[in-house]
Design a protein around this motif. Structure first.
Motif, PDB file in Angstrom:
ATOM      1  N   MET A 112       0.862  -1.216  -0.008  1.00 19.76           N
ATOM      2  CA  MET A 112       0.173  -0.064   0.034  1.00 19.76           C
ATOM      3  C   MET A 112       0.821   1.333  -0.006  1.00 19.76           C
ATOM      4  SD  MET A 112      -2.963  -0.949   2.554  1.00 19.76           S
ATOM      5  CE  MET A 112      -2.025  -1.267   4.166  1.00 19.76           C
ATOM      6  N   ARG A 113       0.512   1.915  -0.685  1.00 22.02           N
ATOM      7  CA  ARG A 113       1.149   3.571  -1.002  1.00 22.02           C
ATOM      8  C   ARG A 113       0.178   4.558  -0.268  1.00 22.02           C
ATOM      9  NH1 ARG A 113       1.293   8.288  -4.054  1.00 22.02           N
ATOM     10  NH2 ARG A 113       3.488   9.071  -4.372  1.00 22.02           N
ATOM     11  N   VAL A 118       5.092  10.781   2.067  1.00 23.50           N
ATOM     12  CA  VAL A 118       4.449   9.275   1.244  1.00 23.50           C
ATOM     13  C   VAL A 118       4.981   8.396   2.164  1.00 23.50           C
ATOM     14  CG1 VAL A 118       4.613   8.058  -0.617  1.00 23.50           C
ATOM     15  CG2 VAL A 118       4.164  10.527  -1.086  1.00 23.50           C
ATOM     16  N   ARG A 119       4.172   7.144   2.421  1.00 25.70           N
ATOM     17  CA  ARG A 119       4.554   6.114   3.232  1.00 25.70           C
ATOM     18  C   ARG A 119       4.077   4.844   2.494  1.00 25.70           C
ATOM     19  NH1 ARG A 119       3.668  10.345   7.046  1.00 25.70           N
ATOM     20  NH2 ARG A 119       4.985  10.068   8.936  1.00 25.70           N
ATOM     21  N   HIS A 120       4.611   3.677   2.970  1.00 29.05           N
ATOM     22  CA  HIS A 120       4.424   2.383   2.360  1.00 29.05           C
ATOM     23  C   HIS A 120       3.980   1.501   3.360  1.00 29.05           C
ATOM     24  CE1 HIS A 120       5.969   4.217  -1.436  1.00 29.05           C
ATOM     25  NE2 HIS A 120       5.385   3.297  -1.936  1.00 29.05           N
ATOM     26  N   GLY A 121       3.214   0.350   3.325  1.00 31.05           N
ATOM     27  CA  GLY A 121       2.870  -0.410   4.194  1.00 31.05           C
ATOM     28  C   GLY A 121       1.936  -1.433   3.879  1.00 31.05           C
ATOM     29  N   MET A 122       2.034  -2.717   4.804  1.00 29.62           N
ATOM     30  CA  MET A 122       1.045  -3.635   4.239  1.00 29.62           C
ATOM     31  C   MET A 122      -0.060  -3.876   5.289  1.00 29.62           C
ATOM     32  SD  MET A 122       3.980  -6.285   2.601  1.00 29.62           S
ATOM     33  CE  MET A 122       2.615  -7.234   1.631  1.00 29.62           C
ATOM     34  N   ALA A 128      -2.708   0.635  -4.130  1.00 24.95           N
ATOM     35  CA  ALA A 128      -1.853  -0.633  -4.498  1.00 24.95           C
ATOM     36  C   ALA A 128      -0.796  -0.472  -5.562  1.00 24.95           C
ATOM     37  CB  ALA A 128      -2.829  -1.825  -4.797  1.00 24.95           C
ATOM     38  N   GLU A 129       0.499  -0.806  -4.965  1.00 21.44           N
ATOM     39  CA  GLU A 129       1.667  -0.744  -5.843  1.00 21.44           C
ATOM     40  C   GLU A 129       2.218  -2.421  -5.818  1.00 21.44           C
ATOM     41  OE1 GLU A 129       4.364   2.081  -4.647  1.00 21.44           O
ATOM     42  OE2 GLU A 129       3.371   3.750  -5.816  1.00 21.44           O
ATOM     43  N   GLY A 130       2.919  -2.654  -6.955  1.00 17.45           N
ATOM     44  CA  GLY A 130       3.487  -3.978  -7.141  1.00 17.45           C
ATOM     45  C   GLY A 130       2.647  -4.729  -8.262  1.00 17.45           C
ATOM     46  N   PRO A 131       2.612  -5.877  -8.421  1.00 22.03           N
ATOM     47  CA  PRO A 131       2.914  -6.905  -7.156  1.00 22.03           C
ATOM     48  C   PRO A 131       4.631  -7.015  -6.994  1.00 22.03           C
ATOM     49  CG  PRO A 131       2.148  -8.025  -8.998  1.00 22.03           C
ATOM     50  CD  PRO A 131       2.239  -6.833  -9.632  1.00 22.03           C
ATOM     51  N   ILE A 132       4.596  -7.641  -5.704  1.00 21.43           N
ATOM     52  CA  ILE A 132       6.037  -8.224  -5.391  1.00 21.43           C
ATOM     53  C   ILE A 132       6.048  -9.630  -5.283  1.00 21.43           C
ATOM     54  CG2 ILE A 132       8.121  -7.732  -4.040  1.00 21.43           C
ATOM     55  CD1 ILE A 132       6.868  -4.915  -3.307  1.00 21.43           C
ATOM     56  N   ARG A 133       7.091 -10.422  -5.596  1.00 20.61           N
ATOM     57  CA  ARG A 133       7.202 -11.777  -5.077  1.00 20.61           C
ATOM     58  C   ARG A 133       8.179 -11.846  -4.118  1.00 20.61           C
ATOM     59  NH1 ARG A 133       9.659 -14.642  -9.813  1.00 20.61           N
ATOM     60  NH2 ARG A 133      10.913 -12.818  -9.799  1.00 20.61           N
ATOM     61  N   PHE A 134       7.733 -12.714  -3.246  1.00 17.46           N
ATOM     62  CA  PHE A 134       8.432 -12.931  -1.886  1.00 17.46           C
ATOM     63  C   PHE A 134       8.682 -14.504  -1.822  1.00 17.46           C
ATOM     64  CE2 PHE A 134       5.675  -9.217  -1.153  1.00 17.46           C
ATOM     65  CZ  PHE A 134       6.783  -8.671  -0.660  1.00 17.46           C
ATOM     66  N   LEU A 135       9.856 -14.945  -1.662  1.00 15.85           N
ATOM     67  CA  LEU A 135      10.299 -16.290  -1.547  1.00 15.85           C
ATOM     68  C   LEU A 135      10.548 -16.877  -0.191  1.00 15.85           C
ATOM     69  CD1 LEU A 135      11.458 -18.961  -2.808  1.00 15.85           C
ATOM     70  CD2 LEU A 135      13.985 -17.769  -2.717  1.00 15.85           C
ATOM     71  N   ARG A 136       9.805 -17.703   0.325  1.00 15.70           N
ATOM     72  CA  ARG A 136      10.099 -18.337   1.532  1.00 15.70           C
ATOM     73  C   ARG A 136      10.818 -19.273   1.644  1.00 15.70           C
ATOM     74  NH1 ARG A 136       4.718 -19.143   4.826  1.00 15.70           N
ATOM     75  NH2 ARG A 136       5.934 -18.143   6.488  1.00 15.70           N
ATOM     76  N   ALA A 137      12.337 -18.730   1.600  1.00 10.90           N
ATOM     77  CA  ALA A 137      13.164 -19.881   1.622  1.00 10.90           C
ATOM     78  C   ALA A 137      13.318 -21.018   2.668  1.00 10.90           C
ATOM     79  CB  ALA A 137      14.690 -18.767   1.796  1.00 10.90           C
ATOM     80  N   LYS A 138      13.433 -21.959   2.304  1.00 17.50           N
ATOM     81  CA  LYS A 138      13.644 -23.124   3.002  1.00 17.50           C
ATOM     82  C   LYS A 138      14.956 -24.207   3.054  1.00 17.50           C
ATOM     83  CE  LYS A 138       8.729 -23.273   3.739  1.00 17.50           C
ATOM     84  NZ  LYS A 138       7.653 -24.218   3.641  1.00 17.50           N
TER      85      LYS A 138
END
Length: 332
Positions: free
Chosen positions: A140-141, A150-154, A322-332
């Motif tokens: 979120m912008r 200007v801030r960003h957050g989820m 909404a900005e993005g999307p962004i991909r997040f890798l849940r590394a294991k």
């Protein structure tokens, strides 16, 4: 984006002042010395991060690891979106270096700092593969703050969220408690206060709402006292809470519970699950939306990923996009 040949290029940003990192930072840095493929950068202020991120973009990493709390993660993601082209964004790996770590609980390596570090270094030992559990989220912008920033957050909240935040800072986090357990303690105490209409928690904020979905259709609600108002692009909040049930296809969830909402004690557990029971109706004061752009008009404070700030108030709306999307890798 993926590295089609050679070793995975990794940059890591750490905020040593974040909650968990204050205890773990020295050990993390010592452990990282065995992994020269990780370019590790320690930033102690937003200004340092602002100077660093354009340099990271120029180095074209495959993965950017963010080791910090919710606020650090949100700020770093906003900078990444500003300095990378959308089709060249790196994969993001999140380590829960903060106190609450709600974002990392949804899209990070793990919500437990110790478990996350164990998985992260195991991922490095496996050659840092760019495949696995990849989750996509928007960020979120937010504009319309009193300071003009200007801030960003989820995660964003107001109303009783503010009272719960102050209770957490004074009675929970100040004692060194963090993670999902601490947030659960705050939730239980806050809900009890709301059920009893304890004025320490029961302080509705008058808010007008306008929600625009991805197709440009706008839904508006006139100014009304909001007991709880939350917006988020996360798939889950702490302890598996999913308080959004609107079916529209849009990245930002928004749920509003009005002051005086009826059957609160019976309705609220189903709200937390995102599965409204028969008491959760518009007529009873409960409503959920999904949008790509949201305007809130109110004069007061809000919580954006742990940062508290005031709205500009008056005729200046708080705008959430909404900005993005962004991909997040849940590394294991």
């Amino acid at each position: 984006m993926g590295n089609t040949g050679g070793a995975t290029r990794i940059c890591m940003i750490s905020n040593p002042t974040s909650g968990n990192n204050r205890k773990w930072q020295a050990r993390i840095e010592a452990r990282l010395a065995a992994y020269p493929q990780v370019a590790h950068h320690v930033t102690r202020s937003p200004h340092e991060a602002e100077e660093l991120v354009p340099q990271l973009a120029a180095s074209c990493p495959d993965v950017v690891v963010i080791n910090g709390g919710d606020g650090t993660i949100a700020a770093a993601l906003g900078m990444i979106l500003r300095h990378w082209a959308q089709d060249e964004l790196p994969l993001i790996v999140l380590l829960p270096g903060g106190t609450a770590n709600m974002t990392a609980g949804d899209i990070g390596v793990a919500s437990s700092h110790k478990q996350a570090l164990k998985r992260f270094f195991r991922w490095l030992d496996r050659g840092a593969p760019l495949t696995g559990d990849i989750r996509t989220r928007h960020i979120m912008r937010v504009t319309g703050a009193a300071d003009g920033h200007v801030r960003h957050g989820m995660f964003l909240g107001t109303g009783a969220i503010m009272q719960a935040t102050r209770f957490a800072h004074k009675n929970v986090h100040s004692r060194g408690l963090g993670g999902e357990l601490s947030l659960g303690m705050v939730l239980v105490r806050s809900v009890w206060g709301l059920i009893r209409q304890d004025p320490k928690f029961y302080q509705p904020t008058h808010v007008a709402i306008a929600v625009e979905n991805g197709s440009g259709v706008e839904v508006t609600r006139d100014t009304a006292p909001m007991l709880i108002l939350v917006a988020s692009t996360l798939g889950r909040l702490f302890l598996g809470i999913r308080p959004f049930w609107a079916k529209d296809e849009a990245p930002i969830g928004l749920t509003a519970i009005q002051g005086g909402a009826r059957r609160f004690a019976r309705a609220f557990p189903s709200v937390l699950r995102g599965r409204p029971n028969r008491h959760v109706t518009v007529e009873n004061g409960y409503e959920s939306f999904r949008g790509a752009r949201i305007e809130l008009r109110f004069d007061g404070e809000l919580n954006l990923d742990g940062e508290l700030f005031a709205t500009a108030g008056g005729d200046v709306p708080l705008v959430i996009e909404a900005e993005g999307p962004i991909r997040f890798l849940r590394a294991k």
